[in-house]
Design a protein around this motif. Sequence first.
Motif, short mmCIF file in Angstrom:
data_model
loop_
_atom_site.label_atom_id
_atom_site.label_comp_id
_atom_site.label_asym_id
_atom_site.label_seq_id
_atom_site.Cartn_x
_atom_site.Cartn_y
_atom_site.Cartn_z
N MET A 1 44.24 27.30 43.19
CA MET A 1 44.21 28.16 42.99
C MET A 1 45.39 28.57 41.89
O MET A 1 44.99 30.51 41.74
CB MET A 1 44.87 29.01 44.22
N ALA A 2 45.89 28.18 40.18
CA ALA A 2 46.74 29.20 40.20
C ALA A 2 46.07 29.41 38.92
O ALA A 2 46.37 30.84 38.48
CB ALA A 2 47.31 27.56 39.40
N GLU A 3 44.78 28.30 38.96
CA GLU A 3 43.90 28.61 37.72
C GLU A 3 43.00 30.76 37.96
O GLU A 3 42.33 31.35 36.65
CB GLU A 3 42.32 28.06 37.13
N TYR A 4 43.16 31.28 38.86
CA TYR A 4 42.50 32.17 39.41
C TYR A 4 44.41 33.36 39.04
O TYR A 4 43.48 34.87 38.89
CB TYR A 4 42.29 32.46 40.71
N ALA A 5 45.27 33.31 39.24
CA ALA A 5 46.33 34.26 38.73
C ALA A 5 46.55 35.54 37.38
O ALA A 5 45.99 35.96 38.19
CB ALA A 5 47.61 32.99 38.60
N THR A 6 46.02 34.73 36.23
CA THR A 6 45.55 35.46 35.61
C THR A 6 44.35 36.39 35.89
O THR A 6 44.43 38.00 35.29
CB THR A 6 45.73 34.95 33.92
N GLN A 7 43.36 35.94 35.77
CA GLN A 7 42.34 36.75 36.67
C GLN A 7 42.69 38.12 37.76
O GLN A 7 42.21 39.62 37.69
CB GLN A 7 40.92 35.96 37.16
N LEU A 8 43.34 38.31 38.24
CA LEU A 8 44.17 38.31 39.37
C LEU A 8 44.81 40.00 38.63
O LEU A 8 44.83 41.24 39.54
CB LEU A 8 44.85 38.42 40.66
N GLU A 9 45.68 40.02 37.99
CA GLU A 9 46.46 41.01 37.32
C GLU A 9 45.66 42.22 36.69
O GLU A 9 44.59 42.06 35.67
CB GLU A 9 47.10 39.72 35.79
N GLY A 10 46.05 42.90 37.29
CA GLY A 10 45.78 44.15 36.60
C GLY A 10 44.30 45.05 36.86
O GLY A 10 43.96 45.73 37.34
N LYS A 11 43.84 44.13 38.77
CA LYS A 11 42.22 44.61 39.24
C LYS A 11 43.05 45.20 40.47
O LYS A 11 43.79 45.18 40.83
CB LYS A 11 41.83 43.18 39.94
N THR A 12 42.00 46.02 40.87
CA THR A 12 41.91 46.86 42.04
C THR A 12 42.14 45.86 42.98
O THR A 12 41.30 45.04 42.76
CB THR A 12 40.84 47.84 42.22
N LEU A 13 41.73 46.49 44.17
CA LEU A 13 42.10 45.86 45.46
C LEU A 13 40.08 45.03 45.95
O LEU A 13 40.17 43.94 46.10
CB LEU A 13 42.90 46.57 46.44
N LYS A 14 39.20 45.76 45.85
CA LYS A 14 38.22 45.66 45.53
C LYS A 14 37.87 44.91 44.62
O LYS A 14 37.17 43.30 45.03
CB LYS A 14 37.35 46.49 45.53
N GLU A 15 38.59 44.38 43.28
CA GLU A 15 38.46 43.06 42.77
C GLU A 15 38.67 41.91 42.87
O GLU A 15 38.49 40.97 42.64
CB GLU A 15 38.52 44.51 40.91
N LYS A 16 39.93 42.63 43.52
CA LYS A 16 40.72 41.16 44.27
C LYS A 16 40.22 40.28 45.23
O LYS A 16 39.50 39.41 45.57
CB LYS A 16 41.33 41.18 44.90
N MET A 17 39.55 41.54 45.80
CA MET A 17 38.49 40.86 47.37
C MET A 17 37.30 40.15 46.66
O MET A 17 36.82 38.85 47.52
CB MET A 17 38.13 41.80 47.91
N GLU A 18 37.12 40.18 45.72
CA GLU A 18 36.01 39.34 45.91
C GLU A 18 36.27 38.64 44.95
O GLU A 18 35.42 37.10 44.88
CB GLU A 18 34.34 40.40 44.35
N LEU A 19 37.37 38.56 44.18
CA LEU A 19 37.47 37.53 43.96
C LEU A 19 38.01 36.10 44.62
O LEU A 19 37.86 35.09 44.41
CB LEU A 19 39.14 37.57 42.41
N LEU A 20 38.52 37.17 45.10
CA LEU A 20 38.62 36.14 46.92
C LEU A 20 38.41 35.49 47.22
O LEU A 20 38.52 34.01 47.88
CB LEU A 20 39.74 36.70 47.64
#
Length: 101
Positions: A1-20
């Motif tokens: 999951m650590a590989e996603y950490a940088t992808q989560l930075e500055g994202k909206t909640l909806k964008e985080k939900m999609e990535l999750l």
Amino acid sequence: MAEYATQLEGKTLKEKMELLVEMLGAEGFMAKWNQTGETISLTEYNCPYFAIGQRHPEVCTIDQTLISRVLDRPVEKSTCLLNGDQRCVFIIHPKKASELP
């Protein structure tokens, strides 16, 4: 999951939900998120750890904690496959009572 950490930075909640959902898919979960009004829920339709969870239900706690940390929000489990429910559903709460998702 650590590989996603940088992808989560500055994202909206909806964008985080999609990535999750993408992250969970990579782990073998069939998951989908939904928003109804102010309520956001995450549904896991299967669990790749179900057999382990029958002996070690703490696996569910790890899943819930992961979701909470990824989203940086409190998460409540409302249904669970291990309890005989048809799916696991997590309710994502705002960081603060006044925050809208």
